[in-house]
Motif scaffolding. Structure first.
Motif, short mmCIF file in Angstrom:
data_model
loop_
_atom_site.label_atom_id
_atom_site.label_comp_id
_atom_site.label_asym_id
_atom_site.label_seq_id
_atom_site.Cartn_x
_atom_site.Cartn_y
_atom_site.Cartn_z
N UNK A 493 15.00 -24.12 -15.38
CA UNK A 493 15.90 -22.98 -15.24
C UNK A 493 16.24 -22.38 -16.60
N UNK A 494 16.39 -23.22 -17.61
CA UNK A 494 16.66 -22.71 -18.95
C UNK A 494 15.48 -21.89 -19.46
N UNK A 495 14.25 -22.33 -19.19
CA UNK A 495 13.06 -21.58 -19.59
C UNK A 495 13.02 -20.21 -18.92
N UNK A 496 13.30 -20.21 -17.61
CA UNK A 496 13.30 -18.93 -16.88
C UNK A 496 14.33 -17.97 -17.45
N UNK A 497 15.55 -18.48 -17.66
CA UNK A 497 16.62 -17.61 -18.15
C UNK A 497 16.31 -17.08 -19.54
N UNK A 498 15.83 -17.96 -20.41
CA UNK A 498 15.53 -17.54 -21.78
C UNK A 498 14.45 -16.46 -21.79
N UNK A 499 13.41 -16.67 -21.00
CA UNK A 499 12.31 -15.71 -20.96
C UNK A 499 12.76 -14.37 -20.40
N UNK A 500 13.46 -14.41 -19.28
CA UNK A 500 13.79 -13.18 -18.57
C UNK A 500 14.89 -12.37 -19.27
N UNK A 501 15.86 -13.08 -19.87
CA UNK A 501 16.95 -12.36 -20.53
C UNK A 501 16.52 -11.94 -21.94
N UNK A 502 15.74 -12.81 -22.59
CA UNK A 502 15.28 -12.49 -23.94
C UNK A 502 16.11 -13.14 -25.01
N UNK A 503 16.50 -14.42 -24.79
CA UNK A 503 17.29 -15.16 -25.78
C UNK A 503 16.58 -16.47 -26.09
N UNK A 504 16.87 -17.09 -27.22
CA UNK A 504 16.30 -18.41 -27.51
C UNK A 504 16.79 -19.44 -26.48
N UNK A 505 15.93 -20.38 -26.12
CA UNK A 505 16.30 -21.35 -25.10
C UNK A 505 17.48 -22.21 -25.55
N UNK A 506 17.63 -22.38 -26.86
CA UNK A 506 18.76 -23.17 -27.37
C UNK A 506 20.09 -22.50 -27.05
N UNK A 507 20.07 -21.23 -26.71
CA UNK A 507 21.30 -20.50 -26.41
C UNK A 507 21.60 -20.47 -24.91
N UNK A 508 20.84 -21.24 -24.14
CA UNK A 508 21.03 -21.25 -22.68
C UNK A 508 21.59 -22.61 -22.26
N UNK A 509 22.67 -22.59 -21.50
CA UNK A 509 23.23 -23.81 -20.92
C UNK A 509 23.10 -23.72 -19.42
N UNK A 510 22.76 -24.84 -18.79
CA UNK A 510 22.59 -24.89 -17.34
C UNK A 510 23.64 -25.82 -16.76
N UNK A 511 24.39 -25.32 -15.78
CA UNK A 511 25.47 -26.08 -15.15
C UNK A 511 25.08 -26.38 -13.71
N UNK A 512 25.06 -27.65 -13.36
CA UNK A 512 24.65 -28.09 -12.03
C UNK A 512 25.57 -29.20 -11.54
N UNK A 513 25.58 -29.40 -10.22
CA UNK A 513 26.08 -30.64 -9.65
C UNK A 513 27.57 -30.78 -9.43
N UNK A 514 28.35 -29.72 -9.49
CA UNK A 514 29.79 -29.82 -9.28
C UNK A 514 30.20 -28.70 -8.32
N UNK A 515 30.69 -29.06 -7.15
CA UNK A 515 31.02 -28.03 -6.15
C UNK A 515 32.16 -27.13 -6.59
N UNK A 516 32.95 -27.57 -7.59
CA UNK A 516 34.06 -26.73 -8.06
C UNK A 516 33.59 -25.66 -9.04
N UNK A 517 32.41 -25.83 -9.63
CA UNK A 517 31.98 -24.90 -10.68
C UNK A 517 30.62 -24.26 -10.42
N UNK A 518 29.96 -24.64 -9.35
CA UNK A 518 28.64 -24.07 -9.06
C UNK A 518 28.66 -23.35 -7.72
N UNK A 519 27.78 -22.37 -7.55
CA UNK A 519 27.75 -21.65 -6.27
C UNK A 519 27.25 -22.54 -5.14
N UNK A 520 27.59 -22.17 -3.94
CA UNK A 520 27.28 -22.96 -2.75
C UNK A 520 25.78 -23.07 -2.52
#
Length: 766
Positions: A493-520
């Motif tokens: 997911x970080x690779x996809x976001x970095x490529x599509x948005x146009x930012x270095x992958x080090x600038x991408x954070x991926x948040x998963x696994x918490x029903x309080x902070x992630x979409x359904x």
């Protein structure tokens, strides 16, 4: 930006914490005041709990609670996948009726794990034992013990898919091959056992759990415990492997949550290694009576299978859907005039069966590919040539099979021809007999369309949602409802976001696994769908965010958006890098609402839900080279080859790892792994996993046919490695031992099983 991230062998970002002991596992969760639970399980397979005396347990120092069936009356969990006429659609968390060894009967909670275990051993169970029905043949016999007497049968469901007139095609065929195949009951074996830490305060339940589907768990716990969904938070960190076994909440896990609510303090539980074989849901456990009808020239006319699946003591969350998937994927990559499958799910006095990597597809592949090899042997046709004559060509795709699957894209013959050129025999003069076996499959991936799930009685949605945000400092946050279970999704997911948005992958954070902070996410990380569906949502969200950045820059630079590009942290005019504005400037202005074009909303956040138009279908071809010792029946897999197509490869290194890991698991299914029961329903706990000695070098070749369905062209790959090996290895053994080829009909092919077949066989031709 330099080289694109999509397609690069980017190192998995998860590994840094996993390999340094910083993984976020349930066993590492430490909450103040935590107490510990132990589950009391049934020692018998069938009967009734006449009494549950906990007086002695309460006398143990440190005991805080004992939960018995009377304390959990009415507490039940749903079956999400339902079959036509299914006689049971939910199951109790605790029950006086006993239907398998290992069934939870009580829970003891104490201040220490040791006290909880000691007290659990003192719970006095009064049991009225009944005869057991073990195995589907026994359970369907007249006069067999009935698990649910009110049904009058042990058959949970019985339905047919495909063509009603298949038999007439078989009757007119020049050749019919009929065989019965079996695949043993096998157990997922994740490195992290199932575990729960549940806490309850201020009317809210927080659950740390090793799960593939935290949102799924949340809604089922809330409904079972009588809480509103907003009062339950489920957190799944680094799930240490799931393989299907952790895609839902179990009765014992729900009981830990009940204990936390009763005590008002955190309760911790982890499945003990000795409980796994009869507490974590196994899978496979099916028999197929199958027929392949062919014309004189070898053209496939009709394919039929009578699939009898062992459901275990009650339908699990997935019910009989693994057996139904066997039916839908039975045709594989071939043309048939007619296909029909009868599916029966039968309850037995054994642990309920559920999901395991491949989800019914290894079983379908074993049956189809063994039939094809046996047909080739009997007709004297080269087995690869027979496959190629009947294989769907690229120009025939998309193609809808006789059992309703619409294959999207690919080149199935190319995969098989590539494999044929790779597979070379091993030549050694050591007295063993050798053979090479092949198998081909089409893999259902990207479990998706919500209305398709509704139409097939799956009580869930198939879409995924991503929230993509660029912060004021131009860092990017991806939030998705799918979870990390070891499959590398955080990196992809970080690779996809970095490529599509146009930012270095080090600038991408991926948040998963918490029903309080992630979409359904209705079903989570299962069915090879995390990247195909979750990545599809991210692709669309990233394209929108990029478009907004370009529009903001065009407004600032007074340029046409078509003349702009994102590079080196800026949006700039193509060919004129001096005419630019940094991403940080754009992001800061956007969040402050400064200098926006007319009609543009402040902020840089995109929320996109992607409900795919259809499933995606990956495919592959496998070959195994085996050596069989005729004196002992021992089989060694000496070489293994895989050709696979999973659409656009976001990270080829991750894909290769998924394939090799799946093959290793499936070699175990083919040769050593099986849960066996005594006639009384007692599991025999010798369970032999493959080691590095049993897993050979695995050569992987990857093709890449983009899916026309998924934004970004990805298909799934998580289960691909698991689907082919049982069939390829069985075909290789049959090639090595032609005198018993027609009797190679079941896995695992243990030494004792093969030795017995060889002992009864005529001498091999010289």
């Amino acid at each position: 930006m330099g080289e694109p991230y999509v397609g690069a062998r980017t190192p998995r970002r998860e590994d840094a914490r996993l390999l340094t002991g910083k993984g976020r596992y349930v066993g590492a969760v430490r909450l103040p005041g935590t107490v510990h639970a132990y589950v009391v399980r049934s020692p018998i397979a069938h009967g009734r709990l006449a009494g549950c005396d906990a007086k002695a347990a309460w006398a143990v120092e440190g005991v805080l609670d004992v939960i018995t069936p009377a304390d959990a009356a009415g507490l039940s969990l749903p079956c999400v996948s339902l079959a036509p006429g299914q006689r049971m659609t939910s199951f109790p968390v605790l029950d006086d009726a006993i239907r398998y060894v290992g069934q939870p009967l009580a829970v003891v909670v104490a201040r220490t794990p040791e006290a909880a275990r000691d007290a659990a051993e003192l719970v006095d169970l009064s049991l009225d034992e009944l005869p057991a029905a073990v195995g589907t043949e026994r359970a369907m016999e007249e006069g067999a013990p009935l698990l649910y007497p009110e049904w009058g049968t042990n058959v949970l469901t019985d339905f047919t898919m495909g063509d009603e007139d298949w038999a007439s095609y078989a009757e007119q065929a020049a050749h019919v091959v009929e065989m019965t195949f079996t695949m043993g009951r096998v157990s997922p074996y994740p490195l992290e056992p199932r575990g729960v830490v549940a806490s309850y305060a201020d009317g809210e339940l927080t659950v740390h759990i090793s799960s593939q589907a935290p949102h799924h768990v949340r809604e089922h716990l809330a409904d079972a415990l009588g809480l509103s969904h907003d009062r339950v938070r489920v957190i799944s960190g680094d799930t240490g492997g799931g393989f299907g076994a952790k895609e839902h909440v179990y009765p014992d896990e729900a009981l830990i949550c009940l204990a936390a609510m009763r005590l008002g303090r955190p309760v911790s539980w982890s499945e003990s290694p000795g409980d796994r074989l009869f507490a974590t849901l196994p899978a496979r456990a099916a028999a197929h009576r199958a027929r392949l009808a062919l014309a004189e020239d070898g053209r496939f006319l009709a394919l039929y299978a009578d699939v009898v699946g062992d459901v275990g003591a009650h339908p699990s969350n997935v019910g009989i859907s693994t057996f139904a998937v066997t039916a839908t994927l039975l045709p594989g990559p071939y043309r048939f005039d007619r296909v029909a499958v009868r599916v029966r799910g039968v309850v037995t006095n054994t642990t309920p069966t559920g999901s395991y990597r491949g989800f019914g597809q290894p079983e379908a592949t074993l049956t189809r590919e063994r039939l094809i090899d046996e047909a080739a042997r009997r007709l004297g046709i080269d087995r690869i040539e027979l496959r190629l004559r009947n294989m769907l060509r690229p120009d025939e795709l998309p193609y809808t099979t006789r059992v309703y699957q619409r294959y999207d894209s690919g080149d199935y013959p190319l995969a098989l021809r590539t494999l044929r050129d790779l597979a070379t025999p091993v030549e050694k003069a050591d007295g063993r007999r050798r053979g090479i076996g092949y198998s081909c499959h089409v893999e259902s991936t990207g479990m998706g369309p919500s209305m398709d799930l509704k139409a097939t009685a799956i009580q869930a949605g198939g879409y995924e949602t991503v929230v993509l945000r660029m912060e004021q400092d131009a860092s990017v946050v991806v939030s998705s409802g799918v979870v990390s279970i070891g499959q590398g999704i955080e990196t992809a997911l970080a690779q996809l976001a970095a490529d599509r948005v146009g930012v270095p992958i080090e600038r991408v954070r991926v948040v998963l696994g918490d029903t309080a902070t992630t979409p359904y996410s209705s079903v989570g990380a299962i069915a090879s769908r995390s990247l195909a569906v979750g990545g599809g949502a991210l692709t669309r969200a990233a394209d929108r965010l990029r478009g907004k950045l370009v529009a903001l820059a065009a407004h600032r630079l007074e340029a046409s958006p078509d003349d702009l590009e994102i590079a080196d942290g800026s949006v700039r005019v193509k060919g004129d890098p001096a005419a630019s504005v940094t991403l940080r400037e754009l992001a800061t202005s956007a969040w402050r609402g400064w200098d926006l074009p007319d009609g543009a909303a402040p902020g840089l956040e995109e929320r996109v839900s992607y409900d795919p138009a259809g499933y995606t279908f990956a495919y592959g071809a496998h070959a195994a080279a085996v050596a069989v010792d005729p004196e002992t029946g021992a089989v060694e897999v000496e070489r293994y080859w895989v050709v696979n197509d999973a659409g656009v490869l976001v990270n080829p290194a991750v894909v290769e790892g998924q394939l090799r890991g799946g093959v290793a698991q499936s070699i175990g299914m083919a040769l050593t792994e099986e849960i066996v029961y005594t006639p009384e329903g007692q599991p025999i706990t010798d369970y032999l996993l493959p080691t590095t000695r049993e897993v050979p070098e695995i050569e992987v070749v990857m093709l890449e046919t983009p899916s026309p369905i998924t934004p970004g062209g990805m298909k799934g790959v998580g289960e691909a490695g698991t689907i082919g090996p049982p069939a390829a290895i069985a075909n290789a053994v049959a090639a090595a031992l032609p005198e018993i080829a027609d009797r190679i009909t079941g896995v695992p092919l243990t030494p004792s099983r093969l030795w017995s077949l060889l002992a009864d066989a005529p001498a091999p031709p010289r």
